[in-house]
Design an enzyme around this catalytic site. Structure first.
Site, PDB file in Angstrom:
ATOM      1  N   VAL A  64       0.681  -1.275  -0.074  1.00 46.78           N
ATOM      2  CA  VAL A  64      -0.025   0.047  -0.193  1.00 46.78           C
ATOM      3  C   VAL A  64       1.032   1.159  -0.016  1.00 46.78           C
ATOM      4  O   VAL A  64      -0.036   2.605  -0.074  1.00 46.78           O
ATOM      5  CB  VAL A  64      -0.862  -0.230   1.220  1.00 46.78           C
ATOM      6  CG1 VAL A  64      -1.746  -0.851   1.214  1.00 46.78           C
ATOM      7  CG2 VAL A  64       0.137   0.021   2.334  1.00 46.78           C
ATOM      8  N   ASN A  92      -7.146  -0.419   5.138  1.00 42.74           N
ATOM      9  CA  ASN A  92      -6.180  -1.089   6.498  1.00 42.74           C
ATOM     10  C   ASN A  92      -5.175  -1.200   7.348  1.00 42.74           C
ATOM     11  O   ASN A  92      -4.265  -1.223   8.225  1.00 42.74           O
ATOM     12  CB  ASN A  92      -7.041  -1.972   7.436  1.00 42.74           C
ATOM     13  CG  ASN A  92      -7.017  -3.096   8.510  1.00 42.74           C
ATOM     14  OD1 ASN A  92      -6.867  -3.055   9.411  1.00 42.74           O
ATOM     15  ND2 ASN A  92      -6.465  -4.687   7.814  1.00 42.74           N
ATOM     16  N   SER A 144      -6.181   5.295  14.458  1.00 43.52           N
ATOM     17  CA  SER A 144      -6.113   5.321  15.930  1.00 43.52           C
ATOM     18  C   SER A 144      -6.408   6.141  16.390  1.00 43.52           C
ATOM     19  O   SER A 144      -6.269   6.787  16.775  1.00 43.52           O
ATOM     20  CB  SER A 144      -4.627   4.137  15.813  1.00 43.52           C
ATOM     21  OG  SER A 144      -3.985   4.448  16.878  1.00 43.52           O
ATOM     22  N   TYR A 156       4.044   7.406  14.474  1.00 47.30           N
ATOM     23  CA  TYR A 156       1.865   6.400  13.960  1.00 47.30           C
ATOM     24  C   TYR A 156       1.287   7.385  14.058  1.00 47.30           C
ATOM     25  O   TYR A 156       0.314   7.552  13.461  1.00 47.30           O
ATOM     26  CB  TYR A 156       2.539   5.604  14.907  1.00 47.30           C
ATOM     27  CG  TYR A 156       1.695   4.765  14.647  1.00 47.30           C
ATOM     28  CD1 TYR A 156       1.366   3.983  14.315  1.00 47.30           C
ATOM     29  CD2 TYR A 156       0.227   4.500  15.809  1.00 47.30           C
ATOM     30  CE1 TYR A 156       0.042   2.968  14.156  1.00 47.30           C
ATOM     31  CE2 TYR A 156      -1.413   3.661  15.939  1.00 47.30           C
ATOM     32  CZ  TYR A 156      -0.670   2.823  15.033  1.00 47.30           C
ATOM     33  OH  TYR A 156      -1.639   2.146  14.976  1.00 47.30           O
ATOM     34  N   ALA A 158       1.455  10.954  14.347  1.00 48.02           N
ATOM     35  CA  ALA A 158       1.745  12.017  12.805  1.00 48.02           C
ATOM     36  C   ALA A 158       0.129  11.317  11.855  1.00 48.02           C
ATOM     37  O   ALA A 158      -0.334  12.184  11.222  1.00 48.02           O
ATOM     38  CB  ALA A 158       2.669  12.377  12.886  1.00 48.02           C
ATOM     39  N   LYS A 160      -1.524   8.969  11.413  1.00 49.12           N
ATOM     40  CA  LYS A 160      -3.051   8.472  12.497  1.00 49.12           C
ATOM     41  C   LYS A 160      -3.420   9.723  11.958  1.00 49.12           C
ATOM     42  O   LYS A 160      -4.876   9.509  11.523  1.00 49.12           O
ATOM     43  CB  LYS A 160      -2.899   7.127  13.299  1.00 49.12           C
ATOM     44  CG  LYS A 160      -2.128   6.003  13.100  1.00 49.12           C
ATOM     45  CD  LYS A 160      -3.159   5.579  12.279  1.00 49.12           C
ATOM     46  CE  LYS A 160      -2.314   4.054  12.166  1.00 49.12           C
ATOM     47  NZ  LYS A 160      -3.502   3.109  10.892  1.00 49.12           N
ATOM     48  N   ILE A 189      -5.952  -3.707  20.576  1.00 49.30           N
ATOM     49  CA  ILE A 189      -7.051  -4.906  20.455  1.00 49.30           C
ATOM     50  C   ILE A 189      -5.924  -5.885  20.151  1.00 49.30           C
ATOM     51  O   ILE A 189      -4.515  -5.674  19.494  1.00 49.30           O
ATOM     52  CB  ILE A 189      -7.123  -4.418  18.537  1.00 49.30           C
ATOM     53  CG1 ILE A 189      -7.695  -3.095  19.062  1.00 49.30           C
ATOM     54  CG2 ILE A 189      -8.116  -5.412  18.139  1.00 49.30           C
ATOM     55  CD1 ILE A 189      -9.310  -2.947  19.593  1.00 49.30           C
TER      56      ILE A 189
HETATM   57  P1  NAP Z   1      -1.379  -6.650  12.319  1.00 44.98           P
HETATM   58  O1  NAP Z   1      -1.881  -7.620  12.356  1.00 44.98           O
HETATM   59  O2  NAP Z   1       0.255  -6.230  11.880  1.00 44.98           O
HETATM   60  O3  NAP Z   1      -2.432  -6.821  10.173  1.00 44.98           O
HETATM   61  C1  NAP Z   1      -1.742  -5.676   9.434  1.00 44.98           C
HETATM   62  C2  NAP Z   1      -1.163  -6.176   8.927  1.00 44.98           C
HETATM   63  O4  NAP Z   1      -0.995  -5.417   7.570  1.00 44.98           O
HETATM   64  C3  NAP Z   1       0.458  -7.332   8.046  1.00 44.98           C
HETATM   65  O5  NAP Z   1      -0.116  -8.209   7.417  1.00 44.98           O
HETATM   66  C4  NAP Z   1       1.129  -6.453   7.405  1.00 44.98           C
HETATM   67  O6  NAP Z   1       2.271  -7.151   6.919  1.00 44.98           O
HETATM   68  C5  NAP Z   1       0.118  -5.840   6.622  1.00 44.98           C
HETATM   69  N1  NAP Z   1       1.234  -4.831   6.164  1.00 44.98           N
HETATM   70  C6  NAP Z   1       1.892  -4.529   6.087  1.00 44.98           C
HETATM   71  N2  NAP Z   1       2.801  -3.489   6.166  1.00 44.98           N
HETATM   72  C7  NAP Z   1       2.157  -3.028   4.252  1.00 44.98           C
HETATM   73  C8  NAP Z   1       2.125  -2.956   3.257  1.00 44.98           C
HETATM   74  N3  NAP Z   1       3.150  -1.914   3.109  1.00 44.98           N
HETATM   75  N4  NAP Z   1       0.855  -3.387   2.186  1.00 44.98           N
HETATM   76  C9  NAP Z   1       0.146  -4.070   2.395  1.00 44.98           C
HETATM   77  N5  NAP Z   1       0.178  -5.396   3.570  1.00 44.98           N
HETATM   78  C10 NAP Z   1       1.027  -4.209   5.009  1.00 44.98           C
HETATM   79  O7  NAP Z   1      -1.851  -4.879  12.659  1.00 44.98           O
HETATM   80  P2  NAP Z   1      -3.091  -4.709  13.094  1.00 44.98           P
HETATM   81  O8  NAP Z   1      -3.029  -4.997  14.099  1.00 44.98           O
HETATM   82  O9  NAP Z   1      -4.150  -5.811  12.519  1.00 44.98           O
HETATM   83  O10 NAP Z   1      -3.399  -3.301  12.816  1.00 44.98           O
HETATM   84  C11 NAP Z   1      -4.088  -3.189  11.700  1.00 44.98           C
HETATM   85  C12 NAP Z   1      -4.420  -1.584  11.144  1.00 44.98           C
HETATM   86  O11 NAP Z   1      -5.146  -1.638  12.455  1.00 44.98           O
HETATM   87  C13 NAP Z   1      -3.809  -1.000  11.020  1.00 44.98           C
HETATM   88  O12 NAP Z   1      -3.725   0.648  10.423  1.00 44.98           O
HETATM   89  C14 NAP Z   1      -3.278  -0.411  12.798  1.00 44.98           C
HETATM   90  O13 NAP Z   1      -1.932   0.518  12.238  1.00 44.98           O
HETATM   91  C15 NAP Z   1      -4.405  -0.324  13.130  1.00 44.98           C
HETATM   92  N6  NAP Z   1      -4.599   0.222  14.625  1.00 44.98           N
HETATM   93  C16 NAP Z   1      -4.237  -1.343  15.242  1.00 44.98           C
HETATM   94  C17 NAP Z   1      -4.439  -1.166  16.981  1.00 44.98           C
HETATM   95  C18 NAP Z   1      -4.449  -2.657  16.832  1.00 44.98           C
HETATM   96  O14 NAP Z   1      -4.643  -2.099  18.961  1.00 44.98           O
HETATM   97  N7  NAP Z   1      -3.816  -3.691  16.851  1.00 44.98           N
HETATM   98  C19 NAP Z   1      -5.164  -0.324  17.231  1.00 44.98           C
HETATM   99  C20 NAP Z   1      -5.379   1.092  16.789  1.00 44.98           C
HETATM  100  C21 NAP Z   1      -5.037   0.851  14.951  1.00 44.98           C
HETATM  101  P3  NAP Z   1       3.532  -7.750   7.587  1.00 44.98           P
HETATM  102  O15 NAP Z   1       2.485  -8.856   8.860  1.00 44.98           O
HETATM  103  O16 NAP Z   1       4.075  -8.369   6.879  1.00 44.98           O
HETATM  104  O17 NAP Z   1       3.565  -6.526   8.031  1.00 44.98           O
END
Ligand code: NAP
Length: 248
Positions: A64, A92, A144, A156, A158, A160, A189
């Protein structure tokens, strides 16, 4: 049992291999949406399991942060699904590279801004023209709670916060065309992203969550599914926290 009927819609979810993206893909498939899933990681297992819901699924490699990757992903997804447009976009995919600002490298800054913020432009730019032609669209951007500012997350936070400004601006520009644009702000999460957080910091965050538990990805996916549906037809430009009451 589907709650928000998305039968026949085509939804594109980025970062679908893991965590919130994977839960969203599963939830949207349960709601009847055909899916274009993208991630850096392989998605073939998820793709096969989602076909059991009777929907069409295409899963392709996607970066992305790279405009041309988004462009070719979109073209290939449309052609493999034999459709002319995407109706629903869930931006996402995201990463974090936490560090106190004084120790933060340019690379940590640049990687996060590119994946978490440039991605919004790169992917949204693909889908909007056909949404405009169809006078219907749903865009949900995953921001986030850290957009409010969080120690160790200047990069992060900045990115978000940028996602929120992007969401609110697009919402205003596209509202009259039947396209809604909203943001969800997860708190803490349980996904691979947060499993990497040191135990001491997890405990500290947990103590600040009024619900006294970490959220699960399905609890974010259900809000995303709602925002993608006709049930959310009069909601746009909103920022919806999914935090168990956590305030930074
Ligand atoms: P996650 O489990 O790490 O999943 C994110 C997925 O995106 C992973 O499969 C990752 O692959 C993939 N990804 C990373 N860079 C990418 C790229 N350049 N192009 C395409 N795919 C890519 O994270 P998550 O916790 O589900 O997070 C999902 C979203 O929620 C994110 O935007 C995160 O900032 C947001 N968020 C999460 C939380 C939380 O508590 N978990 C809180 C607030 C916001 P790799 O593993 O290979 O990098």
């Amino acid at each position: 049992m589907p709650r928000y009927d998305l039968t026949g819609k085509v939804a594109l979810v980025t970062g679908a291999a893991s965590g919130i993206g994977k839960a969203t893909a599963i939830r949207l498939a349960k709601e009847g949406a055909n899916l274009a899933l993208g991630d850096l990681k392989d998605l073939s297992e998820l793709c096969d399991s989602l076909k059991n819901y009777g929907v069409k699924v295409v899963a392709l490699k996607l970066d992305v942060s790279d405009y041309s990757s988004c462009e070719s992903f979109y073209k290939s997804a449309l052609s493999e699904l034999c459709v002319e447009r995407v109706d629903i976009l869930v931006n996402n995919a995201g990463i974090n590279r936490d560090s106190l600002f004084v120790k933060m490298s340019f690379e940590q800054w640049d990687d996060v801004i590119k994946v978490d913020l440039y991605s919004m432009f790169n992917m949204t730019k693909q889908v909007v023209p056909k949404m405009l032609e169809n006078s219907w669209g749903r865009i949900v951007n995953v921001s986030s709670i850290s957009w409010l500012g969080n120690i160790g997350q200047a990069n992060y936070s900045a990115a978000k916060a940028g996602v929120i400004g992007f969401t609110k601006t697009l919402a205003r520009e596209l509202a009259k065309h039947g396209i809604t644009v909203n943001a969800v702000c997860p708190g803490f999460i349980d996904t691979p992203m947060t499993r990497a957080v040191p135990e001491k910091i997890r405990e500290m965050i947990l103590s600040r969550i009024p619900m006294k538990r970490i959220g699960n990805p399905e609890e974010v996916a259900s809000v995303i599914a709602f925002l993608c549906s006709d049930d959310a037809s009069y909601i746009t430009g909103e920022v919806i926290g999914v935090t168990g009451g956590l305030v930074l």
